[in-house]
Design an enzyme around this catalytic site. Structure first.
Site, mmCIF file in Angstrom:
data_model
loop_
_atom_site.group_PDB
_atom_site.id
_atom_site.type_symbol
_atom_site.label_atom_id
_atom_site.label_comp_id
_atom_site.label_asym_id
_atom_site.label_seq_id
_atom_site.Cartn_x
_atom_site.Cartn_y
_atom_site.Cartn_z
ATOM 1 N N CYS A 91 0.804 -1.169 0.037
ATOM 2 C CA CYS A 91 0.072 -0.023 0.013
ATOM 3 C C CYS A 91 1.007 1.283 0.176
ATOM 4 C CB CYS A 91 -0.929 -0.054 1.264
ATOM 5 S SG CYS A 91 -1.807 -1.494 1.691
ATOM 6 N N HIS A 109 -6.014 1.905 5.403
ATOM 7 C CA HIS A 109 -6.609 1.150 4.508
ATOM 8 C C HIS A 109 -7.394 0.138 5.100
ATOM 9 C CE1 HIS A 109 -7.131 -1.388 1.000
ATOM 10 N NE2 HIS A 109 -6.290 -2.165 1.185
ATOM 11 N N HIS A 111 -9.910 -3.228 4.916
ATOM 12 C CA HIS A 111 -10.721 -4.377 4.160
ATOM 13 C C HIS A 111 -11.971 -4.639 4.690
ATOM 14 C CE1 HIS A 111 -7.246 -6.413 1.908
ATOM 15 N NE2 HIS A 111 -7.381 -5.103 1.786
ATOM 16 N N GLU A 138 -27.068 11.720 10.780
ATOM 17 C CA GLU A 138 -26.134 12.431 11.775
ATOM 18 C C GLU A 138 -24.619 12.229 11.347
ATOM 19 O OE1 GLU A 138 -27.306 15.050 13.275
ATOM 20 O OE2 GLU A 138 -25.762 15.222 14.937
ATOM 21 N N HIS A 199 -12.901 -4.428 -2.635
ATOM 22 C CA HIS A 199 -11.658 -4.394 -1.749
ATOM 23 C C HIS A 199 -11.548 -4.124 -0.421
ATOM 24 C CE1 HIS A 199 -6.896 -3.912 -2.438
ATOM 25 N NE2 HIS A 199 -7.070 -3.974 -1.043
HETATM 26 C C1 LIG Z 1 -5.041 -10.653 1.900
HETATM 27 S S1 LIG Z 1 -4.562 -9.071 1.883
HETATM 28 C C2 LIG Z 1 -3.924 -8.566 0.053
HETATM 29 C C3 LIG Z 1 -3.069 -7.444 0.170
HETATM 30 C C4 LIG Z 1 -3.891 -6.343 0.294
HETATM 31 O O1 LIG Z 1 -4.778 -5.803 -0.350
HETATM 32 C C5 LIG Z 1 -3.478 -5.465 1.513
HETATM 33 O O2 LIG Z 1 -4.166 -4.646 1.732
HETATM 34 C C6 LIG Z 1 -2.223 -5.676 2.482
HETATM 35 O O3 LIG Z 1 -1.150 -5.319 1.869
HETATM 36 P P1 LIG Z 1 0.153 -5.400 2.576
HETATM 37 O O4 LIG Z 1 1.298 -5.517 1.521
HETATM 38 O O5 LIG Z 1 0.382 -4.462 3.555
HETATM 39 O O6 LIG Z 1 0.225 -6.609 3.268
HETATM 40 ZN ZN LIG Z 2 -5.888 -4.122 0.445
#
Ligand SMILES: CSCCC(=O)C(=O)COP(=O)(O)O
Ligand SMILES: [Zn+2]
Length: 236
Positions: A91, A109, A111, A138, A199
């Site tokens: 990332c 970031h 998921h 709100e 994602h």
């Molecule tokens: C199963 S995680 C796949 C990679 C990803 O989307 C992520 O956000 C993690 O990336 P990193 O290189 O920080 O492990």
């Molecule tokens: Zn990711």
């Protein structure tokens, strides 16, 4: 500059709980409990002056130690500290875009399944070019309005204003999202977040506290939006 992997440990050793290397580990432990960084996905990066603190790639983000952190020089983009046998987060170029293009102090970031579901609902209902839009909730007061001409955050969204979060398409490799994330930043100059279809989401703020508040507020709104959709309630 460091000449070996072991040197420059002083950059990540601090008794201060607010030191970025300590804070990234603590935040990721909290984010894990929210389902934001499970299975090694997701992460957080912090800028402190000219140092960027970056987690390793492919590790269990809730178990990281401060000594696992990479440190990059903001201007040269060279690593001042590289822990042995680890790679920096995939990332990193996306975090860098938030630091360099938006003056962010922290980028998160996740998921989160709520973020992923919202990207699927928007695509089904409004098409793949649409962004997520919602109003009269709100919690949108927890999201900044954008920046004024002076570059400062221009207050928070009001209850009667509309929150818009752009969505970009996922790619096979995390790094390959960089171009479309930067394009979304250009197209939506007021946004503090970009969703990634199927994602997750990138959220940034001037500092850790703001990025965390915005990420929490958005996740609350996405969960609510998914539940509203199940009940047939409109978002706008
Ligand atoms: C199963 S995680 C796949 C990679 C990803 O989307 C992520 O956000 C993690 O990336 P990193 O290189 O920080 O492990
Ligand atoms: Zn990711």
């Amino acid at each position: 500059m460091a000449s070996s992997d072991q040197s420059n440990d002083h950059l990540v050793h601090s008794p201060d709980s607010q030191h970025p290397a300590n804070l990234i580990c603590e935040l990721c432990r909290k984010f894990y409990t929210l389902g934001w960084v499970t299975g090694t996905g997701g992460g957080t990066s912090i800028r402190h002056n000219d140092h960027l603190f970056i987690a390793p790639s492919g590790v269990q983000k809730e178990l990281m130690q401060p000594t696992d952190m990479f440190v990059m020089d903001f201007h040269s983009r060279e690593y001042l500290r590289r822990p042995p046998n680890l790679k920096p987060s995939a990332c990193t170029p996306l975090f860098y875009a938030a630091f360099s293009r938006r003056g962010a102090g922290c980028c998160i970031h996740t998921h989160s399944q709520w973020a992923v579901l919202v990207t699927l609902l928007v695509e089904r209902e409004f098409g793949s070019s649409a962004c997520f839009e919602i109003e009269r909730i709100e919690q949108i007061k927890g999201i900044p309005k954008g920046r004024g001409d002076d570059g400062k955050v221009g207050g928070m969204l009001g209850y009667f204003e509309r929150l818009r979060v752009p969505i970009i398409e996922n790619t096979a490799r995390e790094e390959d999202l960089t171009e479309s994330l930067e394009a979304a930043m250009e197209k939506y100059p007021d946004t503090f977040a970009v969703l990634v279809r199927r994602h997750g989401i990138y959220v940034w703020g001037d500092n850790v506290q703001r990025a965390k508040t915005q990420c929490e507020s958005l996740d609350y709104i996405f969960q609510l939006a998914v539940e509203m959709k199940k009940l047939g309630l409109p978002w706008t």
